[in-house]
Design a protein around this motif. Structure first.
Motif: not given
Length: 326
Positions: A190-214
């Motif tokens: 999580d960029v804003e929180r500077s912390a690693w997080r886990t997200f249940r994939a079945d709860r993901v509503v939308e995924v949008v890539s910014t195109g920025e390679v990190i």
């Protein structure tokens, strides 16, 4: 020094892992000169791989459109393995009966040789499944998008609905997908929180890539992070239990995805395990079929003793009834 064929396979893997690579980066990854990289790229092009040159001061390479890749050739055993995997996915083992798996399986069967089609028919005729718990499943579309941003290492905008139904939008740096056998989890920073997080994939509503390679520094063990998160926060109730087993034996008996483990001397391990309530935990502990000591809380110990007492009384009454029969 690896062989040329092995190096070419490694080069294909690298080019597939992110959008672009500079010549110098590929040379470092392969431990060869930049001239060798250029020769290897030429060989890939001769084999039909659509490798494009990237303009600019540093120069580089990338894969072109997917339809420029050579056709996929599989032998009989590989085709059978793919068909069986699709069959299980269509049944709902991993994708929740997503129609994409069923559609892919039907298309594959239409082009199978007769001998392979008969093998699959034999599988259909002899294999049955026990009822499965109806839990939410991630769609194939969402998993594909999450896998794509992980592979490309692209910063992503994630719209997520948590267990309480609250929807938030997060800016995340993707890392890995983890499948526990019950759910898919997306591991990201999580960029804003500077912390690693886990997200249940079945709860993901939308995924949008910014195109920025990190670049993701100090990435965690994704599977272990998911396991720790589930055992810490995935249940409303927890208990600590001592097992008279070594650390390795305890982890084999109670999987790390179910509990956390800490050695308690060479021949004992303390586990922290979660459940829905004390009685459910007591039932699980009995199913382990091993001596154990409930350290805390008292409610789980009492629920365990109550189950044992009911079991004893039921069998004692049955024994007495049998003794009284003429």
């Amino acid at each position: 020094m690896i062989t040329t064929s092995a190096r070419l396979l490694r080069l294909v893997s690298l080019l597939s892992s992110r959008p672009t690579w500079s010549n110098a980066e590929l040379a470092r990854q392969l431990d060869v000169t930049e001239r060798t990289v250029r020769r290897d790229v030429d060989k890939l092009r001769e084999l039909g791989y659509g490798v494009e040159s990237v303009p600019g001061p540093g120069g580089g390479y990338r894969f072109g459109a997917g339809n420029r890749m050579p056709p996929l050739n599989l032998d009989d055993d590989e085709v059978f393995a793919v068909a069986v995997a699709l069959r299980e996915a269509a049944h709902g083992a991993a994708l929740g009966a997503d129609p994409a798996a069923l559609s892919a399986l039907l298309k594959l069967r239409q082009i199978l040789p007769t001998r392979m089609a008969r093998r699959l028919e034999g599988l259909d005729a002899t294999v049955e499944h026990t009822p499965r718990c109806e839990t939410p499943r991630a769609s194939a579309d969402v998993l594909l998008l999450l896998a794509s941003v992980c592979r490309a290492s692209e910063r992503t905008t994630l719209t997520y609905r948590d267990m309480h139904g609250t929807t938030t939008v997060r800016c995340v740096d993707p890392h890995r997908l983890v499948y526990t056998g019950a759910h898919w989890y997306f591991v990201a920073r999580d960029v804003e929180r500077s912390a690693w997080r886990t997200f249940r994939a079945d709860r993901v509503v939308e995924v949008v890539s910014t195109g920025e390679v990190i670049e993701v520094p100090d990435a965690p063990d994704a599977a272990q992070l998911v396991s720790d998160t589930i055992t810490r926060t995935g249940y409303p109730f927890f208990a600590r239990v001592r097992l008279p087993l070594s650390y390795d034996d305890a982890r084999r008996l109670v999987a790390p995805i179910v509990a956390t483990h800490e050695p308690d001397g060479p021949n004992a391990t303390v586990i922290s395990i979660g459940g829905s309530d004390p009685d459910q935990l007591a039932g699980y502990l009995l199913s382990l079929r091993t001596p154990l000591e409930v350290l805390s809380p008292d409610s789980v110990r009492e629920a365990l003793l109550a189950r044992l007492d009911a079991l004893y009384r039921g069998n004692e009454a049955g024994r007495q009834g049998a003794d009284e029969q003429p």
